[in-house]
Scaffold this active site. Structure first.
Site, short mmCIF file in Angstrom:
data_model
loop_
_atom_site.label_atom_id
_atom_site.label_comp_id
_atom_site.label_asym_id
_atom_site.label_seq_id
_atom_site.Cartn_x
_atom_site.Cartn_y
_atom_site.Cartn_z
N ARG A 36 0.88 -0.93 0.02
CA ARG A 36 0.16 -0.05 -0.06
C ARG A 36 0.91 1.46 0.08
O ARG A 36 0.35 2.51 0.14
CB ARG A 36 -0.96 0.11 1.07
CG ARG A 36 -1.84 -1.06 1.32
CD ARG A 36 -2.74 -1.18 -0.05
NE ARG A 36 -3.61 -2.49 -0.06
CZ ARG A 36 -4.25 -2.73 -1.38
NH1 ARG A 36 -3.99 -2.04 -2.40
NH2 ARG A 36 -4.70 -3.87 -1.42
N HIS A 66 8.08 -6.83 -6.96
CA HIS A 66 6.61 -6.48 -7.46
C HIS A 66 6.39 -5.16 -6.82
O HIS A 66 6.67 -4.72 -5.51
CB HIS A 66 5.63 -7.23 -6.96
CG HIS A 66 4.32 -7.18 -7.49
ND1 HIS A 66 3.64 -5.77 -7.81
CD2 HIS A 66 3.38 -7.99 -8.25
CE1 HIS A 66 2.31 -5.95 -8.22
NE2 HIS A 66 2.51 -7.28 -8.79
N TYR A 69 1.01 -1.39 -4.79
CA TYR A 69 -0.28 -1.30 -5.50
C TYR A 69 -0.47 0.26 -5.83
O TYR A 69 -1.17 0.44 -6.83
CB TYR A 69 -1.46 -2.07 -4.87
CG TYR A 69 -1.41 -3.48 -4.99
CD1 TYR A 69 -0.96 -4.22 -6.05
CD2 TYR A 69 -1.73 -4.35 -3.83
CE1 TYR A 69 -0.86 -5.67 -6.12
CE2 TYR A 69 -1.54 -5.54 -3.71
CZ TYR A 69 -1.14 -6.25 -4.81
OH TYR A 69 -1.22 -7.58 -4.76
N HIS A 106 1.95 -2.91 -12.10
CA HIS A 106 0.73 -2.55 -12.59
C HIS A 106 0.50 -1.07 -13.35
O HIS A 106 0.99 -0.15 -12.89
CB HIS A 106 -0.56 -2.42 -11.76
CG HIS A 106 -0.69 -3.89 -11.07
ND1 HIS A 106 -1.70 -3.90 -10.18
CD2 HIS A 106 0.08 -5.12 -11.09
CE1 HIS A 106 -1.63 -5.23 -9.58
NE2 HIS A 106 -0.87 -5.87 -10.33
N GLU A 141 2.37 -5.55 -16.34
CA GLU A 141 1.75 -6.66 -16.02
C GLU A 141 0.38 -6.65 -16.81
O GLU A 141 -0.26 -5.64 -16.87
CB GLU A 141 1.30 -6.70 -14.74
CG GLU A 141 0.51 -8.12 -14.11
CD GLU A 141 0.56 -8.31 -12.78
OE1 GLU A 141 -0.60 -8.85 -12.30
OE2 GLU A 141 1.35 -7.70 -11.90
N ASP A 175 -0.35 -12.51 -16.48
CA ASP A 175 -0.93 -13.06 -15.47
C ASP A 175 -2.23 -13.95 -15.76
O ASP A 175 -3.14 -13.36 -16.62
CB ASP A 175 -1.71 -11.92 -14.66
CG ASP A 175 -2.14 -12.50 -13.37
OD1 ASP A 175 -3.34 -13.08 -13.29
OD2 ASP A 175 -2.08 -11.91 -12.20
N HIS A 178 -5.81 -12.44 -14.78
CA HIS A 178 -6.06 -11.14 -15.48
C HIS A 178 -6.46 -11.41 -16.76
O HIS A 178 -7.23 -10.86 -17.52
CB HIS A 178 -4.80 -10.41 -15.26
CG HIS A 178 -4.62 -9.88 -14.01
ND1 HIS A 178 -3.42 -9.19 -13.67
CD2 HIS A 178 -5.11 -10.16 -12.81
CE1 HIS A 178 -3.46 -9.03 -12.40
NE2 HIS A 178 -4.59 -9.63 -11.78
N HIS A 210 2.20 -14.87 -14.08
CA HIS A 210 1.68 -15.21 -12.65
C HIS A 210 0.79 -16.29 -13.03
O HIS A 210 -0.17 -16.06 -13.62
CB HIS A 210 1.14 -13.97 -12.31
CG HIS A 210 1.96 -12.62 -11.71
ND1 HIS A 210 1.47 -11.32 -11.72
CD2 HIS A 210 3.07 -12.98 -11.16
CE1 HIS A 210 2.61 -10.62 -11.14
NE2 HIS A 210 3.63 -11.71 -10.78
N ASP A 223 -10.56 -9.28 -11.61
CA ASP A 223 -9.47 -9.68 -10.83
C ASP A 223 -9.53 -10.29 -9.49
O ASP A 223 -9.18 -9.64 -8.33
CB ASP A 223 -8.53 -8.33 -10.59
CG ASP A 223 -7.08 -8.65 -10.29
OD1 ASP A 223 -6.88 -9.66 -10.12
OD2 ASP A 223 -6.50 -7.46 -9.76
#
Length: 276
Positions: A36, A66, A69, A106, A141, A175, A178, A210, A223
């Site tokens: 976060r 990664h 987000y 992302h 991604e 992914d 996704h 992924h 998702d």
């Protein structure tokens, strides 16, 4: 087969390597910082030195970092884009402590600005943060297409790469959940989907997977990850995925709703699907 799971980075790289080995994995994925957002932990150079030595000894695979987000390169808010830029720069600098690895993010959500503006803003940030002598490959991604997400189809990802000056530093992480929820029929037409990917982006851009089943049917755009074989993608499709000539040699990362013991079972399951 190079396969791993998403592990907590709280105790360092060497601990993640030991955890990965304990569940039968030979790679892992981790968040560079709290997913976060927030400040990353200080670099522990001794831990990284030990990790690199042990990873070489056991022939460990390429690891994947990664981004959080909250990294949204195409937010309508300038302060959010500034956070994305600063986080990206910091992360790519830190990634050089583990040379030759992967960094996945992302693409972001344009929040009403439209995809053209969103793609332009993503390209602007990437062109500022990528540097000539970096060893990390940055991965866009594939996204499920919820809300105003960029990356909901191969065309949008291709447009981003087209706008990047240092294209050799860029790749794609596919992914499975996704793309399934984004409308690509990897269950019944995996070869056709990959042919489409190759035509639009180029199969050589595909650098990682992924592996996630989906709680929703195709084209749901929600998702929602599911455990392998327990969702709408199903075990037969994963057998085709792990044996596909374009995919089988890529590093694969589980993001299923599991703890370590669940990841261990899935890794054993997926390894059992591999045909010699």
């Amino acid at each position: 087969m190079v396969i791993g799971a998403h592990l907590s980075a709280s105790k360092g790289f060497t601990h993640m390597l030991d955890e990965a080995l304990s569940i039968g994995a030979n790679t892992f994925q981790f968040f560079t910082r709290n997913p976060r957002g927030g400040k990353a932990k200080d670099i522990d150079e001794q831990d990284i030195k030990t990790f690199l030595q042990k990873a070489q000894e056991v022939n460990f695979g390429t690891i994947l970092a990664h981004a959080p987000y909250t990294l949204n390169c195409c937010s309508a808010k300038p302060e959010v884009r500034r956070f994305a830029l600063e986080t990206f720069q910091d992360d790519l600098t830190r990634m050089e402590y583990t040379p030759g690895m992967l960094y996945n993010f992302h693409p972001g959500s344009h929040i009403g600005q439209g995809e053209d503006v969103g793609i332009q803003q993503i390209c602007e940030i990437l062109n500022e943060v990528l540097f000539e002598n970096m060893t990390t490959t940055v991965l866009l991604e594939t996204m499920a297409g919820k809300g105003s997400e960029i990356g909901r189809n191969f065309e949008e990802l291709s447009r981003i790469i087209d706008g990047i000056e240092l294209k050799d530093k860029m790749g794609i992480c596919l992914d499975t959940c996704h793309v399934h929820e984004g409308g690509y029929d990897i269950v019944n037409n995996l070869d056709g989907v990959l042919e489409q990917f190759d035509k639009i982006i180029g199969i050589d851009r595909l650098k990682a997977l992924h592996l996630n089943d989906s709680k929703n049917p195709i084209s749901a755009h929600k998702d929602r990850h599911e455990k392998i074989g327990e969702g709408y993608i199903g075990i037969d499709a994963f057998e085709r995925i792990v044996n596909n000539k374009y995919l089988k040699n890529l590093p694969m990362f589980l993001e299923t709703p599991n703890e370590l013991d669940g990841y261990a079972r899935e890794i054993t399951l997926l390894r059992g699907l591999v045909k010699e």
